[in-house]
Design a protein around this motif. Structure first.
Motif, short mmCIF file in Angstrom:
data_model
loop_
_atom_site.label_atom_id
_atom_site.label_comp_id
_atom_site.label_asym_id
_atom_site.label_seq_id
_atom_site.Cartn_x
_atom_site.Cartn_y
_atom_site.Cartn_z
N ASP A 396 49.09 1.58 -0.60
CA ASP A 396 47.69 1.46 -0.16
C ASP A 396 46.75 1.12 -1.31
O ASP A 396 45.92 0.21 -1.20
N PRO A 402 49.05 -1.81 3.74
CA PRO A 402 48.96 -0.58 4.53
C PRO A 402 50.30 0.15 4.59
O PRO A 402 51.31 -0.41 5.04
N HIS A 403 50.31 1.38 4.13
CA HIS A 403 51.60 2.06 3.99
C HIS A 403 52.23 2.40 5.33
O HIS A 403 53.46 2.47 5.44
#
Length: 420
Positions: A396, A402-403
């Motif tokens: 992130d 976006p993890h």
């Protein structure tokens, strides 16, 4: 007819992948590769360097709980004396061989995440490493690696290899395997310098003739052997040509790397590639030998000395060259060692251990809770930080991916990077 720049980039034929596809390159490929190398602008982006400690690093003798009675009692021969520990606070300190890490901590370039592990720990080297590399605690060795998944989602400049694996012996790690991106392995820059120039010998001539014969055919469709040959040949030559030209135009400043450490030489190569202006965002290498079931004291001290000295030289090199602000280093091992020493002067496979993040972008200091050596599960300390929290934070807040998309779930981020 030479391939156009658009065609070459479509095939992923950038200037840095360094695939060892053969010692020669046909003339038509060489001309196209030179054109691509000359036309490729440098692009400054964020970089993650991963150092994998193979064998299970003894975290308790790395970040030492020197004031803990249980530590001294359970390790009557292996416990590091309090007077030798490089103290961080009144509870824990670094192994005396990690003096370079102590200096980096003073310079606010070292973050130490304590007690890292995962639920239901697995003490098998291969299984636990697969869990760390896939970021899936339900063992799935066939799953693409967490970094491979991240590279498949990454957007950025076309052309250069998104990731590179740097080691002369280890196969491509699972963390980089299974994705759509080609992640090459290499060992030494000199291997690719020797591939420049005219071939010699009947075998080299035969290889050139075969490649030229293929080149006169129609362009390969995606996934075809012809496309593979084109891709390998162009990447190899373009990479070598680009690096050679950059080194002529901008001679490298002398960096103080210890020649007797293999890790130092691999990190020096990574620094060369970074300073050459490649847009590669992930570099991955290894330091092995941490399976210290016997004779641990001297063996572990030597390994930590290599780790600390090599990484400090690497970070100093990046600082001198003006690249330090865009590089973060992650250092991890598949598990720690057991609290109790064994009868052979060593320790057996354990669970939780520290993870290190290094570089100017990190928020220096201790993170997470110290291991509670009075609260054990099957004889091992219980982890307090899930390793996927570290991955989530790097995805992130560093790689800007976006993890949840990569890890399949949400994890609490850690305040281990500047600005977090």
């Amino acid at each position: 007819m030479h391939p156009t720049r658009r065609e070459m980039l479509r095939l992923g034929l950038g200037s840095s992948a360094l695939l060892a596809c053969g010692p020669t390159v046909p003339l038509f490929l060489a001309r196209s590769a030179h054109a691509l190398a000359d036309d490729r602008p440098d692009a400054k982006g964020r970089i993650l360097v991963v150092v994998q400690l193979d064998g299970g690093n003894d975290g308790l003798n790395t970040v030492v709980p020197y004031r803990d009675d249980a530590y001294r009692q359970r390790r009557p021969k292996l416990a590091i004396p309090a007077g030798e520990v490089l103290k961080i606070n009144d509870r824990v300190g670094l192994h005396p061989s990690l003096e370079p890490f102590a200096k980096l901590l003073e310079q606010e370039q070292l973050a130490i995440v304590q007690g890292v592990g995962y639920p239901n720990p697995n003490r098998s080297h291969f299984d636990s490493m697969a869990i760390w590399q896939t970021a899936k605690t339900k063992l799935d060795k066939a799953a693409p690696g967490w970094l491979a998944r991240a590279l498949d989602r990454q957007t950025g400049p076309d052309g250069d290899a998104a990731g590179l694996h740097i080691h002369e012996a280890f196969p491509l790690p699972g963390a980089l395997s299974g994705g759509r991106q080609v992640v090459p392995s290499m060992a030494r820059l000199e291997q690719f310098r020797r591939r420049l120039g005219m071939p010699q010998g009947a075998e080299a001539a035969a290889q050139i003739e075969a490649l030229d014969r293929l080149a006169r055919q129609e362009r390969g469709t995606p996934g075809s052997p012809l496309q593979f040959v084109e891709r390998c040949s162009l990447i190899t030559y373009a990479s070598s040509a680009r690096l050679e030209q950059i080194q002529k135009d901008r001679p490298a400043a002398k960096a103080d790397y210890p020649e007797f450490y293999g890790l130092a030489q691999r990190l020096q190569l990574i620094a060369q590639l970074i300073k050459a202006g490649l847009t590669t965002s992930i570099y991955y290498t290894h330091l092995d030998g941490f399976d210290t079931h016997s004779g641990q004291l001297s063996q572990h001290a030597n390994l930590l000395g290599e780790l600390g000295t090599s990484l400090r030289a690497f970070l100093n090199d990046l600082k001198t060259s003006g690249e330090a602000e865009r590089v973060v280093v992650l250092v991890f091992s598949e598990f720690g060692r057991r609290l109790n020493e064994n009868g052979s002067g060593g320790t057996d496979h354990g669970t939780a251990a520290p993870v290190f993040l290094l570089g100017q972008p990190v928020k220096a200091g201790l993170h997470g809770s110290p291991l509670d050596l009075t609260r054990l599960e099957d004889g091992d300390p219980i982890h307090s930080v899930d390793f996927r929290q570290i991955y989530a934070t790097l995805l992130d807040r560093w790689l800007q991916i976006p993890h949840r998309d990569i890890l399949g779930a949400g994890f609490e981020l850690l305040p281990v990077l500047q600005g977090s």
